[in-house]
Design an enzyme around this catalytic site. Structure first.
Site, PDB file in Angstrom:
ATOM      1  N   SER A  95      29.636  54.673  -5.400  1.00 42.91           N
ATOM      2  CA  SER A  95      29.166  54.127  -4.124  1.00 42.91           C
ATOM      3  C   SER A  95      30.367  53.709  -3.264  1.00 42.91           C
ATOM      4  CB  SER A  95      28.200  52.974  -4.415  1.00 42.91           C
ATOM      5  OG  SER A  95      27.462  52.637  -3.282  1.00 42.91           O
ATOM      6  N   ASP A 211      18.558  59.835  -3.861  1.00 42.73           N
ATOM      7  CA  ASP A 211      19.410  58.648  -3.881  1.00 42.73           C
ATOM      8  C   ASP A 211      18.751  57.446  -3.199  1.00 42.73           C
ATOM      9  OD1 ASP A 211      22.563  57.909  -4.237  1.00 42.73           O
ATOM     10  OD2 ASP A 211      21.687  56.924  -2.498  1.00 42.73           O
ATOM     11  N   HIS A 266      19.827  55.701  -6.262  1.00 35.63           N
ATOM     12  CA  HIS A 266      21.196  55.200  -6.100  1.00 35.63           C
ATOM     13  C   HIS A 266      21.622  54.231  -7.205  1.00 35.63           C
ATOM     14  CE1 HIS A 266      24.899  54.617  -3.942  1.00 35.63           C
ATOM     15  NE2 HIS A 266      24.760  53.315  -4.022  1.00 35.63           N
TER      16      HIS A 266
END
Ligand code: NAG
Ligand code: NAG
Ligand code: NAG
Ligand code: NAG
Length: 285
Positions: A95, A211, A266
Site C-alpha cells: 500500500s 481491492d 485491500h
C-alpha cells in the site's frame, strides 16, 4: 561416511538457492510492522536463513507524516542495511509503503535493490473515498482537493499522492511528491530518479480488481483515470510511452512484471499466505 559427505555436499550446494538475499518490508498507512509479520514469518519458514527486516518507523498516526520525510528517514535505514549486504536486497512495500519504497529506490543510489515488489500501492495516485475514509472519514473525495492541494494539505502523506483527475493543474502546482517521483514534472532530480529505478533487476507490480481501496485499482500498475475518469492502462500513459522513469525500458528488457490477482481485498494482500507463496516468493532474488 561417504554418504554423509555426499549429503553435506548437497546441503552446501542447495542452501544458497533456498535462502534469498535479505528482504526489507515496508508497511502501509495507519498500520505498522506488526501487519507485515505474516509475510516475514512465511519467508523465513519457507526459505530458512533469509534475513527479513521489517521497518517499524512511521507506524499508526505517524504514517501520515509527509512522503518525503518518510522516504528520507526509512531510506537512511535501508542504505545502512544495504551497505552490509553488498550483494543486494529485496524490497517489498505494501500500500502506501510501496510508494515510499519507490521513492527510496529512486532517491538513494546507495540502496541496491534486486527485486522491488509493489503490493497494491497507489503508484499512479489515489482518487477514491475508500482510501480517503480510512484516514479522514469526514472528507468528501470531490472536494478534498481544496484541502490537499494547499501548503497545509501537503503536510499529510495522503495529500502527497492524491491525484484528482478534475484538478490536474492544482495537483501540478501543489503536490510535492507524486508528480516529481513520476517525472511528470521535470526537476533537477529527474534523471537520477530514472537512472536509479533502472538499476532494478525486477520490478513487480501487484494489484487486483477486488481491492476496493486503491482507486482506481489499476493505479497499483501505473494505470489511471483520464480527465473523465476513464481508465487508461499503464502502456497508454505518458509515463510509460515516454519512458519517463524507465518503465518501458524495464518492460522491454523483461524486468517488469505486472501481476493481476482477482478476489483479494485491500486488507488481505499481506494477510493471505497464498499471495506470499504464489506472488512474492517466486520473484525474490
Ligand atoms: C547506520 O550505521 C551507522 C554505523 O553502523 C550508525 O552509526 C548509524 O546510526 C546508522 N544509521 C541509521 C539511520 O540506522
Ligand atoms: C547513503 O546516501 C545518503 C545520501 O544520498 C547518505 O546521506 C547516507 O549516509 C548514505 N548511507 C550509507 C550507509 O552509505
Ligand atoms: C469528457 O466527456 C465530455 C462529454 O462526454 C467530452 O466532451 C470531453 O471531450 C471528454 N473529455 C476527455 C478528456 O475525454
Ligand atoms: C487469497 O489469495 C487468493 C489468490 O492467491 C485469492 O483467490 C483468495 O480469494 C484470497 N483470499 C482472501 C481471503 O483474500
Amino acid at each position: 561416511m561417504a554418504l554423509k559427505i555426499v549429503f553435506l555436499g548437497l546441503v552446501l550446494f542447495i542452501t544458497p538457492i533456498l535462502c534469498y538475499k535479505p528482504v526489507v518490508l515496508i508497511h502501509g498507512v495507519m498500520t505498522g510492522s506488526a501487519s507485515m509479520e505474516m509475510i516475514k514469518f512465511r519467508i523465513e519458514e519457507q526459505h530458512p536463513g533469509t534475513i527479513v527486516y521489517n521497518v517499524n518507523r512511521f507506524e499508526s498516526w505517524s504514517s501520515l507524516e509527509t512522503m518525503w520525510h518518510q522516504v528520507l528517514e526509512i531510506g537512511m535505514d535501508i542504505a545502512n542495511i544495504s551497505a552490509s549486504h553488498p550483494e543486494g536486497i529485496n524490497l517489498i512495500g505494501y500500500s502506501q509503503g510501496g510508494l515510499i519504497a519507490r521513492g527510496i529506490v529512486e532517491t538513494f543510489p546507495n540502496v541496491s535493490v534486486s527485486t522491488f515488489i509493489s503490493l497494491s500501492s497507489p503508484q499512479a495516485g489515489q482518487y477514491g473515498a475508500g482510501f480517503l475514509h480510512l484516514v479522514f472519514p469526514g472528507l468528501v473525495k470531490d472536494t478534498v482537493y481544496e484541502l490537499f492541494y494547499s501548503r497545509v494539505g501537503q503536510h499529510t502523506s495522503v495529500g502527497n499522492y492524491w491525484n484528482d483527475p478534475y484538478h490536474q493543474s492544482l495537483y501540478e502546482t501543489y503536490s510535492v511528491y507524486l508528480p516529481y517521483i513520476n517525472n511528470h514534472i521535470k526537476s533537477a532530480k529527474s534523471e537520477d530518479f530514472k537512472k536509479n529505478l533502472l538499476r532494478l533487476k525486477r520490478l513487480v507490480l501487484i494489484g487486483g480488481p477486488d481491492d476496493n481501496v486503491i482507486t482506481p485499482w489499476q493505479s497499483s500498475q501505473f494505470g489511471y483515470y483520464d480527465a473523465n475518469e476513464t481508465i487508461i492502462e499503464m502502456k497508454s500513459q505518458d509515463i510509460y510511452m515516454e519512458d519517463k522513469i524507465g518503465l518501458r525500458t524495464l518492460d522491454e528488457s523483461g524486468r517488469l512484471h505486472v501481476v493481476t490477482v482477482p478476489g483479494v481485498n485491500h486488507f488481505s494482500w499481506h494477510m493471505n499466505i497464498s499471495i506470499v507463496d504464489d506472488y512474492l516468493l517466486p520473484y525474490l532474488d
